[in-house]
Design a protein around this motif. Structure first.
Motif, short mmCIF file in Angstrom:
data_model
loop_
_atom_site.label_atom_id
_atom_site.label_comp_id
_atom_site.label_asym_id
_atom_site.label_seq_id
_atom_site.Cartn_x
_atom_site.Cartn_y
_atom_site.Cartn_z
N GLY A 107 0.34 -1.45 -0.12
CA GLY A 107 -0.02 -0.13 0.18
C GLY A 107 0.65 1.44 -0.06
N PHE A 108 0.33 1.97 -0.25
CA PHE A 108 1.11 3.27 -0.46
C PHE A 108 0.21 4.76 0.15
N SER A 109 1.16 5.67 0.57
CA SER A 109 0.66 7.13 1.36
C SER A 109 0.15 7.78 -0.22
N ASP A 110 -1.20 8.04 0.05
CA ASP A 110 -1.61 9.17 -0.56
C ASP A 110 -1.22 11.03 -0.31
N LEU A 111 -0.40 10.94 0.87
CA LEU A 111 -0.47 11.60 1.38
C LEU A 111 1.00 12.46 0.99
N LEU A 112 2.20 10.46 0.78
CA LEU A 112 2.88 11.05 0.91
C LEU A 112 2.96 11.38 -0.72
N VAL A 113 2.56 11.24 -2.06
CA VAL A 113 2.16 12.00 -3.70
C VAL A 113 1.85 12.62 -3.39
N SER A 114 0.80 13.34 -2.47
CA SER A 114 0.56 15.00 -1.62
C SER A 114 2.10 15.81 -1.77
N ALA A 148 -7.64 9.02 -7.47
CA ALA A 148 -8.76 9.88 -8.98
C ALA A 148 -8.10 10.92 -8.10
N VAL A 149 -7.84 11.32 -7.45
CA VAL A 149 -8.01 13.09 -6.69
C VAL A 149 -7.21 13.96 -7.34
N PHE A 150 -5.71 13.33 -7.53
CA PHE A 150 -4.63 13.43 -8.42
C PHE A 150 -5.14 13.92 -9.87
N ALA A 151 -5.82 12.60 -10.58
CA ALA A 151 -5.96 12.35 -12.18
C ALA A 151 -6.79 13.29 -12.75
N ALA A 152 -7.50 13.93 -11.37
CA ALA A 152 -8.67 14.61 -11.93
C ALA A 152 -8.12 16.33 -11.62
N HIS A 294 -3.93 17.13 3.88
CA HIS A 294 -3.21 16.77 3.44
C HIS A 294 -2.59 18.23 3.61
N TYR A 295 -3.24 19.36 2.92
CA TYR A 295 -2.72 20.72 3.20
C TYR A 295 -2.67 20.92 5.28
N HIS A 296 -3.09 20.62 5.67
CA HIS A 296 -3.12 20.92 6.77
C HIS A 296 -2.36 20.58 7.29
N LEU A 297 -2.21 18.67 7.11
CA LEU A 297 -1.04 18.50 7.71
C LEU A 297 0.24 18.54 7.77
N ILE A 298 0.77 18.69 6.23
CA ILE A 298 2.10 19.29 5.74
C ILE A 298 2.26 20.72 6.53
N ARG A 299 1.42 22.40 6.51
CA ARG A 299 1.01 23.58 7.02
C ARG A 299 1.56 22.44 8.88
#
Length: 311
Positions: A107-114, A148-152, A294-299
């Motif tokens: 399994g991959f992390s979509d947060l890491l992709v972001s 799909a969220v990134f493809a969109a 994701h934004y809030h986690l990174i910020r």
């Protein structure tokens, strides 16, 4: 574009006209391999300076017996790197494309992709997402849904199985300067071997029990390919972005850009403040709630890292 703390090298030292031009092709500690027109030299730097990355264009003074000294670095077009409160890791410079490798298993992390996409956007580098091991169909629908969220958002997503056929990636690679990046076990080294058979990059089996891959790549290495190159990097478990300021972070989420400046408060953190344009867009269904998370986690991570630096 983010301010790059790694400024171009100082003016050329005396005798620079006699230096040999080369490209850094491997970085390990304070030692580097530099490819010149005629050879690959094992190089070191003056003093403790070691802020060089694969893809850097440098001037070296040959020191005999396959050795050299890096004297200057020529200006970079961009630099991809990660950082936390105390350390930074340079990944690659002078890129024209970043390929983020994910897989159906493990399994991959979509947060890491972001995080990878934010790093790419902050340096104005185009990004492509690869879904590897697409022949493992049991987890394919779930992997597709998470991407799909990134493809969109317009990021291309290419499905392939590096062990079977990597040709789907070929049209994206012609004469490009590329960094392959992703978690351990996603198949980056296998993909390198499929695209550049002579690379013979080390590949290891996935540890199913830990749901992660072994760190088969222990250093960042550049492989020439046509008029471009591919850089294989160590598998990531974290990707810190402590070097980004809030404005750069906001703009690096490309779907946020139409809404920036429309919040009621100029210093809006897009959290619980009234009149937040981003939260209104999430409620209207025009922005992804997951991406805002994701934004809030990174910020929050960036803010915590800055507090640690002040202690």
């Amino acid at each position: 574009m983010a301010q790059n703390r790694y400024s171009p090298s100082s003016p050329s030292p005396a005798g620079a006209q006699a230096l040999t031009f080369g490209t850094v092709v491997a970085a390990f500690g304070r030692h580097f391999e530099v490819r010149t027109a005629g050879a690959i030299l094992r190089c070191h730097t003056r003093g403790k300076k070691n802020d060089y990355a694969c893809g850097d264009e440098v001037g070296i003074a040959p020191a005999g017996d396959g050795l050299g000294v890096i004297e200057i670095r020529y200006p970079r077009r961009n630099l991809l790197w990660r950082s936390d409160a105390f350390r930074q890791k340079l990944l690659a410079a002078n890129l024209s494309l970043i390929v983020i490798v994910t897989a159906t298993e493990p399994g991959f992390s979509d947060l890491l992709v972001s995080r990878c996409l934010v790093a790419a956007e902050s340096e104005n580098i185009p990004a492509l997402i690869v879904l590897n091991k697409s022949d493992l169909i049991a987890n394919l629908p779930n992997a597709r849904e998470r991407l799909a969220v990134f493809a969109a958002l317009g990021y291309p997503v290419i499905e392939l199985s590096a062990l079977i056929d990597a040709n789907a990636l070929e049209p994206w690679l012609q004469d490009e300067r590329i960094l392959l990046i992703g978690q351990s076990g996603m198949g980056k080294s296998t993909l390198i071997n499929a695209l550049i058979p002579e690379a013979a990059a080390a590949v290891d089996k996935i540890s199913i029990a830990l749901n992660s891959g072994s760190h088969t790549t222990t250093l960042t290495r550049l492989y020439p390919r046509g008029d471009g190159w591919l850089v294989d990097s160590p598998g990531l478990q974290a990707f810190g972005l402590a070097h980004l300021d809030p404005g750069t972070l906001d703009a690096a989420f490309i779907e946020f850009r139409p809404y920036l400046g429309q919040c009621r408060f100029r210093d809006c953190r897009h959290d619980a403040e009234p009149g937040c344009a981003l939260r209104a867009a999430v409620q209207a269904g025009t922005l992804s709630e997951r991406r805002l998370e994701h934004y809030h986690l990174i910020r929050s991570e960036i803010a915590a890292a800055r507090q640690l630096k002040l202690r």
